[in-house]
Design a protein around this motif. Structure first.
Motif, PDB file in Angstrom:
ATOM      1  N   ALA A  30     -15.182  15.907   6.226  1.00  0.00           N
ATOM      2  CA  ALA A  30     -13.982  15.943   5.557  1.00  0.00           C
ATOM      3  C   ALA A  30     -14.035  17.162   4.618  1.00  0.00           C
ATOM      4  O   ALA A  30     -12.979  17.803   4.707  1.00  0.00           O
ATOM      5  N   GLN A  31     -15.115  17.542   4.054  1.00  0.00           N
ATOM      6  CA  GLN A  31     -15.102  18.757   3.089  1.00  0.00           C
ATOM      7  C   GLN A  31     -14.974  19.729   4.129  1.00  0.00           C
ATOM      8  O   GLN A  31     -14.486  20.838   3.706  1.00  0.00           O
ATOM      9  N   CYS A  32     -15.767  19.527   5.171  1.00  0.00           N
ATOM     10  CA  CYS A  32     -15.777  21.074   6.290  1.00  0.00           C
ATOM     11  C   CYS A  32     -14.045  21.204   6.501  1.00  0.00           C
ATOM     12  O   CYS A  32     -13.953  22.433   6.844  1.00  0.00           O
ATOM     13  N   TYR A  33     -13.225  20.176   6.786  1.00  0.00           N
ATOM     14  CA  TYR A  33     -12.136  20.577   6.901  1.00  0.00           C
ATOM     15  C   TYR A  33     -11.264  20.759   5.824  1.00  0.00           C
ATOM     16  O   TYR A  33      -9.854  20.557   6.059  1.00  0.00           O
ATOM     17  N   GLY A  34     -11.811  20.720   4.766  1.00  0.00           N
ATOM     18  CA  GLY A  34     -11.223  21.387   3.573  1.00  0.00           C
ATOM     19  C   GLY A  34     -10.452  20.109   2.803  1.00  0.00           C
ATOM     20  O   GLY A  34      -9.364  20.262   1.933  1.00  0.00           O
ATOM     21  N   PHE A  35     -10.934  18.883   2.826  1.00  0.00           N
ATOM     22  CA  PHE A  35     -10.329  17.873   1.964  1.00  0.00           C
ATOM     23  C   PHE A  35     -11.457  17.586   0.907  1.00  0.00           C
ATOM     24  O   PHE A  35     -12.498  17.778   0.840  1.00  0.00           O
ATOM     25  N   SER A  36     -10.623  16.999  -0.392  1.00  0.00           N
ATOM     26  CA  SER A  36     -11.292  16.729  -1.329  1.00  0.00           C
ATOM     27  C   SER A  36     -11.149  15.188  -1.721  1.00  0.00           C
ATOM     28  O   SER A  36     -10.333  14.414  -1.392  1.00  0.00           O
ATOM     29  N   GLU A  37     -12.436  14.847  -2.237  1.00  0.00           N
ATOM     30  CA  GLU A  37     -12.727  13.238  -2.351  1.00  0.00           C
ATOM     31  C   GLU A  37     -11.713  12.821  -3.435  1.00  0.00           C
ATOM     32  O   GLU A  37     -11.372  13.344  -4.445  1.00  0.00           O
ATOM     33  N   ILE A  38     -11.169  11.752  -3.524  1.00  0.00           N
ATOM     34  CA  ILE A  38     -10.447  11.040  -4.412  1.00  0.00           C
ATOM     35  C   ILE A  38     -11.014   9.504  -4.414  1.00  0.00           C
ATOM     36  O   ILE A  38     -11.552   8.989  -3.380  1.00  0.00           O
ATOM     37  N   ARG A  39     -11.070   8.869  -5.559  1.00  0.00           N
ATOM     38  CA  ARG A  39     -11.476   7.431  -5.721  1.00  0.00           C
ATOM     39  C   ARG A  39     -10.423   6.644  -6.603  1.00  0.00           C
ATOM     40  O   ARG A  39     -10.017   7.039  -7.642  1.00  0.00           O
ATOM     41  N   ILE A  40      -9.761   5.950  -5.755  1.00  0.00           N
ATOM     42  CA  ILE A  40      -8.722   5.159  -6.182  1.00  0.00           C
ATOM     43  C   ILE A  40      -9.072   3.716  -6.718  1.00  0.00           C
ATOM     44  O   ILE A  40     -10.125   3.278  -6.203  1.00  0.00           O
ATOM     45  N   PRO A  41      -8.301   3.143  -7.543  1.00  0.00           N
ATOM     46  CA  PRO A  41      -8.842   1.728  -7.991  1.00  0.00           C
ATOM     47  C   PRO A  41      -8.789   0.909  -6.846  1.00  0.00           C
ATOM     48  O   PRO A  41      -7.936   0.887  -5.695  1.00  0.00           O
ATOM     49  N   THR A  42      -9.593  -0.255  -7.153  1.00  0.00           N
ATOM     50  CA  THR A  42      -9.477  -1.289  -5.998  1.00  0.00           C
ATOM     51  C   THR A  42      -8.517  -2.320  -5.990  1.00  0.00           C
ATOM     52  O   THR A  42      -8.141  -2.974  -5.221  1.00  0.00           O
ATOM     53  N   PHE A  43      -7.597  -2.198  -7.269  1.00  0.00           N
ATOM     54  CA  PHE A  43      -6.645  -3.302  -7.191  1.00  0.00           C
ATOM     55  C   PHE A  43      -5.487  -2.382  -8.007  1.00  0.00           C
ATOM     56  O   PHE A  43      -5.641  -1.781  -8.807  1.00  0.00           O
ATOM     57  N   GLU A  44      -4.137  -2.671  -7.549  1.00  0.00           N
ATOM     58  CA  GLU A  44      -3.060  -2.098  -8.179  1.00  0.00           C
ATOM     59  C   GLU A  44      -1.907  -3.183  -8.339  1.00  0.00           C
ATOM     60  O   GLU A  44      -2.249  -4.136  -7.666  1.00  0.00           O
ATOM     61  N   GLN A  45      -0.807  -2.672  -8.600  1.00  0.00           N
ATOM     62  CA  GLN A  45       0.408  -3.747  -8.784  1.00  0.00           C
ATOM     63  C   GLN A  45       0.663  -4.058  -7.322  1.00  0.00           C
ATOM     64  O   GLN A  45       0.837  -3.255  -6.491  1.00  0.00           O
ATOM     65  N   THR A  46       0.981  -5.223  -7.406  1.00  0.00           N
ATOM     66  CA  THR A  46       1.383  -5.892  -5.897  1.00  0.00           C
ATOM     67  C   THR A  46       2.555  -5.046  -5.187  1.00  0.00           C
ATOM     68  O   THR A  46       2.508  -4.894  -4.058  1.00  0.00           O
ATOM     69  N   GLN A  47       3.544  -4.645  -5.921  1.00  0.00           N
ATOM     70  CA  GLN A  47       4.769  -3.982  -5.447  1.00  0.00           C
ATOM     71  C   GLN A  47       4.332  -2.597  -4.697  1.00  0.00           C
ATOM     72  O   GLN A  47       5.185  -2.142  -3.923  1.00  0.00           O
ATOM     73  N   LEU A  48       3.362  -2.094  -5.194  1.00  0.00           N
ATOM     74  CA  LEU A  48       2.854  -0.819  -4.547  1.00  0.00           C
ATOM     75  C   LEU A  48       2.592  -1.110  -3.325  1.00  0.00           C
ATOM     76  O   LEU A  48       3.138  -0.029  -2.147  1.00  0.00           O
ATOM     77  N   TYR A  49       1.921  -1.984  -2.889  1.00  0.00           N
ATOM     78  CA  TYR A  49       1.630  -2.430  -1.392  1.00  0.00           C
ATOM     79  C   TYR A  49       2.861  -3.035  -0.683  1.00  0.00           C
ATOM     80  O   TYR A  49       3.069  -2.485   0.441  1.00  0.00           O
ATOM     81  N   SER A  50       3.626  -3.848  -1.145  1.00  0.00           N
ATOM     82  CA  SER A  50       4.756  -4.410  -0.498  1.00  0.00           C
ATOM     83  C   SER A  50       5.778  -3.252  -0.324  1.00  0.00           C
ATOM     84  O   SER A  50       6.258  -3.351   0.761  1.00  0.00           O
ATOM     85  N   ARG A  51       5.924  -2.270  -1.178  1.00  0.00           N
ATOM     86  CA  ARG A  51       6.839  -1.492  -0.960  1.00  0.00           C
ATOM     87  C   ARG A  51       6.371  -0.376   0.080  1.00  0.00           C
ATOM     88  O   ARG A  51       7.105   0.096   0.757  1.00  0.00           O
ATOM     89  N   SER A  52       5.158  -0.169   0.106  1.00  0.00           N
ATOM     90  CA  SER A  52       4.748   0.867   1.057  1.00  0.00           C
ATOM     91  C   SER A  52       4.571   0.146   2.427  1.00  0.00           C
ATOM     92  O   SER A  52       4.961   1.011   3.502  1.00  0.00           O
ATOM     93  N   ILE A  53       3.751  -0.799   2.580  1.00  0.00           N
ATOM     94  CA  ILE A  53       3.407  -1.212   3.718  1.00  0.00           C
ATOM     95  C   ILE A  53       4.445  -2.205   4.446  1.00  0.00           C
ATOM     96  O   ILE A  53       4.542  -2.014   5.550  1.00  0.00           O
ATOM     97  N   GLY A  54       5.331  -2.679   3.733  1.00  0.00           N
ATOM     98  CA  GLY A  54       6.631  -3.356   4.253  1.00  0.00           C
ATOM     99  C   GLY A  54       6.486  -4.749   4.001  1.00  0.00           C
ATOM    100  O   GLY A  54       5.380  -5.294   4.327  1.00  0.00           O
ATOM    101  N   GLU A  55       7.446  -5.375   3.340  1.00  0.00           N
ATOM    102  CA  GLU A  55       7.687  -6.924   3.175  1.00  0.00           C
ATOM    103  C   GLU A  55       7.200  -7.675   4.541  1.00  0.00           C
ATOM    104  O   GLU A  55       6.789  -8.632   4.586  1.00  0.00           O
ATOM    105  N   SER A  56       7.731  -7.305   5.468  1.00  0.00           N
ATOM    106  CA  SER A  56       7.785  -8.199   6.782  1.00  0.00           C
ATOM    107  C   SER A  56       6.391  -7.686   7.691  1.00  0.00           C
ATOM    108  O   SER A  56       6.371  -8.005   8.817  1.00  0.00           O
TER     109      SER A  56
END
Ligand code: HAM
Length: 425
Positions: A30-56
């Motif tokens: 990943a670093q060789c292809y110019g990507f930087s690492e990010i560490r995101i939380p293991t839990f978030e507000q539910t609506q983040l996922y329902s809005r992104s991934i889709g309710e259905s």
């Protein structure tokens, strides 16, 4: 005894060398292809996922681990990484700092799926996300990185499938036609498809039921309904893959189970796995950043299921365990001398171990064998009195006496210069 939860596995020490390779290769590439690492939380507000991934979607409808925080906020354990990365990208204004952002992550995800080989309720993904370019060559770069990752890990019998699901407009026109086609014979489809034709019609195409698949064989194809813009984007992706000599197969059923996708979709499978044979998958999601409140930002990425990579990883890639030294110290004088020597060796970064419980040479040697030590340094009262230690080769049982003051130096020659310690005078 309290047991672990169904579908949630421990990764035991003997598996760790495999995971170390899987993760180190991901970081390196990943670093060789110019990507930087990010560490995101293991839990978030539910609506983040329902809005992104889709309710259905299956993920949101029935697979999320959702719970109420003490203040009543609905929270969810992350079922995937893309939504969280987009949230972080927007929240920290990573948009404005560079015209293009390339981020990667490795970590656990959580989905309440029916556990089976290669499918878990806690599993790990290596994922990459690129923001800020709609150039089809970025799709090619991302697919190329995925292909390279699996090649570096020597995973067997891979097939790359690609498809285009076009723009929102392309899909809207197409979906009406698909619905008409399915509704005309809806009673012949499985129950799931009968429901999906209303809630998420594209998913009818990737139903695994044989009857449904043969019915959709003759359904209108999304690829025939792409606008000229989407069509030429997909054409360029195919040309790019050919340029890099990455073999691919077109699959018009590849619509993906998450709603945020647009244009290119792809997945890589291995015929060495059973039903859960997709090891990595992704695609473009040009509308998601805007959908979550940001500026129009084209994006593309993938995620790899690391448990599935582990199932395929050849043993030949696992390095033999590093040389280990065991200290067998006993007696009133020998024991403190041995403990001091252990400390000195560790300070010089030798992998050194002892067994404080062992009272006899025999039990020391048993532990040394169990730990896989190549050399054991024996030091009892008699040796201490002569300022010597005995070094024993655990394989051929040869032993030599070495002055304590020379032990580190000799071990250094043995460990780093591959010199046979029994030939050093
Ligand atoms: P996904 O297809 O849902 O995509 O998951 C990607 C990979 O994660 C799958 O191909 C599979 O190898 C692994 N995986 C998924 N569920 C499980 C499970 N229950 N047990 C074991 N492995 C599993 C995504 O997650 C998207 N976020 C990918 C992406 C990134 N698209 C754009 N950017």
């Amino acid at each position: 005894m309290i047991r672990s939860i169904k579908g949630i596995k421990d990764i035991l020490p003997d598996q760790m060398p495999r995971w170390a390779i899987i993760e180190a290769t991901a970081h390196k590439l990943a670093q060789c292809y110019g990507f930087s690492e990010i560490r995101i939380p293991t839990f978030e507000q539910t609506q983040l996922y329902s809005r992104s991934i889709g309710e259905s979607t299956d993920v949101v409808e029935k697979e999320m681990y959702t719970f109420q925080d003490r203040d009543g906020t609905s929270l969810t354990l992350r079922p995937e990484g893309t939504a969280g990365v987009v949230r972080a990208f927007l929240e920290h204004n990573l948009t404005s700092q560079l015209s293009m952002r390339k981020l990667y992550y490795i970590g656990p995800m959580f989905r309440h799926e029916r556990p089976q080989a290669g499918r878990f309720r806690q599993f790990h993904q290596f994922g990459v996300e690129v923001f800020g370019t709609e150039d089809p060559f970025m799709d090619v770069e991302v697919i190329g990185l995925l292909w390279q990752y699996f090649s570096d890990l020597q995973l067997p019998d891979l097939t790359l499938y690609i498809n285009s699901i076009g723009s929102t407009d392309d899909r809207q026109h197409y979906i009406t036609q698909l619905q008409t086609y399915v509704l005309d014979q809806v009673q012949d489809f499985c129950e799931n498809c009968q429901r999906r034709v209303q809630t998420n019609p594209l998913r009818v195409l990737d139903c695994k039921v044989t009857k449904c698949r043969s019915l959709t064989d003759n359904a209108p194809k999304l690829l025939d309904h792409l606008s000229s813009l989407s069509s030429s984007h997909f054409q360029s992706v195919q040309e790019g893959l050919s340029l890099l000599k990455i073999p691919f197969t077109l699959d018009h059923r590849l619509v993906r189970g998450l709603d945020y996708y647009s244009q290119t979709t792809f997945e890589i499978t291995s015929s060495h796995l059973g039903a859960q044979n997709t090891i990595g998958a992704g695609g473009r999601y040009d509308g998601l950043v805007k959908n979550l409140g940001g500026p129009i930002t084209p994006a593309v990425g993938f995620a790899v299921g690391l448990e599935r990579v582990n199932l395929l990883l050849p043993d030949s890639l696992i390095p033999s365990s590093p040389a280990k030294v065991f200290i067998a110290a006993f007696g009133e004088l020998g024991r403190p001398t041995g403990i001091k020597l252990l400390h000195t060796l560790r300070q010089s970064r030798f992998i050194a171990e002892t067994d404080y419980r062992a009272k006899s040479l025999k039990s020391h040697l048993r532990t040394a064998d169990r730990l896989g030590a190549q050399l054991t340094i024996i030091i009892g009262d008699d040796e201490k009195k002569k300022d010597l230690v005995i070094i024993r080769n655990m394989q051929n049982k040869m032993q030599i006496e070495v002055p304590i003051s020379l032990v580190s130096e000799k071990l250094g020659l043995w460990m780093y210069n591959n010199v046979d310690i029994f030939l050093i005078s």
